[in-house]
Design a protein around this motif. Structure first.
Motif, PDB file in Angstrom:
ATOM      1  N   TYR A   1       0.853  -1.183   0.000  1.00 19.11           N
ATOM      2  CA  TYR A   1       0.000   0.000   0.000  1.00 19.11           C
ATOM      3  C   TYR A   1       0.891   1.236   0.000  1.00 19.11           C
TER       4      TYR A   1
ATOM      5  N   PHE B   1      -7.820   1.362  -2.660  1.00 25.99           N
ATOM      6  CA  PHE B   1      -6.503   1.712  -2.136  1.00 25.99           C
ATOM      7  C   PHE B   1      -5.453   1.661  -3.245  1.00 25.99           C
TER       8      PHE B   1
ATOM      9  N   LYS C   1     -10.906  -2.167  -3.195  1.00 26.54           N
ATOM     10  CA  LYS C   1     -11.436  -1.358  -2.099  1.00 26.54           C
ATOM     11  C   LYS C   1     -11.053   0.115  -2.221  1.00 26.54           C
TER      12      LYS C   1
ATOM     13  N   LYS D   1      -6.045   6.047   0.148  1.00 28.61           N
ATOM     14  CA  LYS D   1      -7.228   5.649  -0.596  1.00 28.61           C
ATOM     15  C   LYS D   1      -7.559   6.725  -1.626  1.00 28.61           C
TER      16      LYS D   1
END
Length: 248
Positions: free
Chosen positions: A63, A201, A199, A72
């Motif tokens: 991430y 991200f 999602k 995000k």
């Protein structure tokens, strides 16, 4: 040897025999039923196993972490080549690639769009794959102009939206939302692609130093392999990582 000593040895032997008769079958039964596991073994060695940490992640992609939090995609709302309003929520549940371009760009944009078409075709059978292309010259790139551009580059994926909207919103989304450079005065922009998971991200693989790469070079094609400066193409890496996220 005294009788007392003999009695002691007989007693010890009896206890050992009794232990073998009672407990050894139970231990064997536990092994057969897989009741003795890594946790038991670890505890016997004084090691505490954290079950949560011992689980393997579904992919090895990192991430992008900002201020200790995974980054995000921010909220956005623009109009695509079909005149439809598209928001970040429309991409939830999809793995998608992000780029910033403009239709009259004479240099890197045609190459970027060609590479995206190649990626689109690679995942043509997967409804969970999409592409988000944002025009940095929205005054010129109306939905009608974007539609012609999409047709010229063979856009067939219904989840590939070429979007236009307020210039300040698009530039903020690029420079702040995705950290992809766009010059607000001269239309200079990065040829990088960003990758987003289901999602929302931002994700990427690690570089040679163990840090997230963050972006993928979008200008060099797989056929070219390297550019004039010796930089290697990353479209193959991007395809591999899309496949990983699609399987998460």
């Amino acid at each position: 040897m005294s009788k007392k000593a003999n009695y002691s040895y007989v007693g010890v032997s009896f206890i050992i025999l009794l232990f073998g008769i009672i407990f050894i079958p139970k231990i064997i039964d536990r092994i057969n039923n897989k009741d003795i596991n890594r946790t038991d073994e670890s505890r016997s060695k004084g090691i505490v196993v954290n079950a949560k940490n011992s689980e393997k992640s579904k992919s090895d992609l990192d991430y992008l972490v900002i201020n200790g939090e995974p980054k995000k995609v921010p909220e956005f709302s623009f109009t695509d080549q079909n005149g439809k309003t598209i928001t970040n929520k429309d991409y939830l549940g999809q793995v998608y690639v992000v780029d910033f371009f403009f239709t009259t760009c004479p240099t890197i944009c045609p190459r970027m769009s060609s590479n995206l078409t190649e990626i689109q075709n690679q995942f043509s059978d997967n409804p969970d794959f999409g592409i988000a292309s944002f025009s940095i010259m929205p005054d010129n790139d109306t939905p009608e102009v974007l539609k012609v551009y999409a047709e010229n580059y063979g856009v067939t994926n219904p989840n590939w939206h070429l979007m236009t909207g307020a210039k300040e919103d698009i530039y903020k989304l690029s420079n702040v939302g995705f950290n992809i450079f766009v010059d607000t005065d001269n239309f200079e922009h990065s040829g990088d692609f960003a990758l987003v998971d289901k999602k929302g991200f931002l994700r990427s693989r690690k570089d040679g130093f163990g840090n997230p790469k963050i972006f993928y070079k979008g200008v060099i094609s797989e056929k070219e392999k390297v550019d004039e400066d010796g930089n290697e193409q990353e479209i193959t890496l991007l395809k591999e990582d899309i496949a990983k996220l699609l399987n998460e």
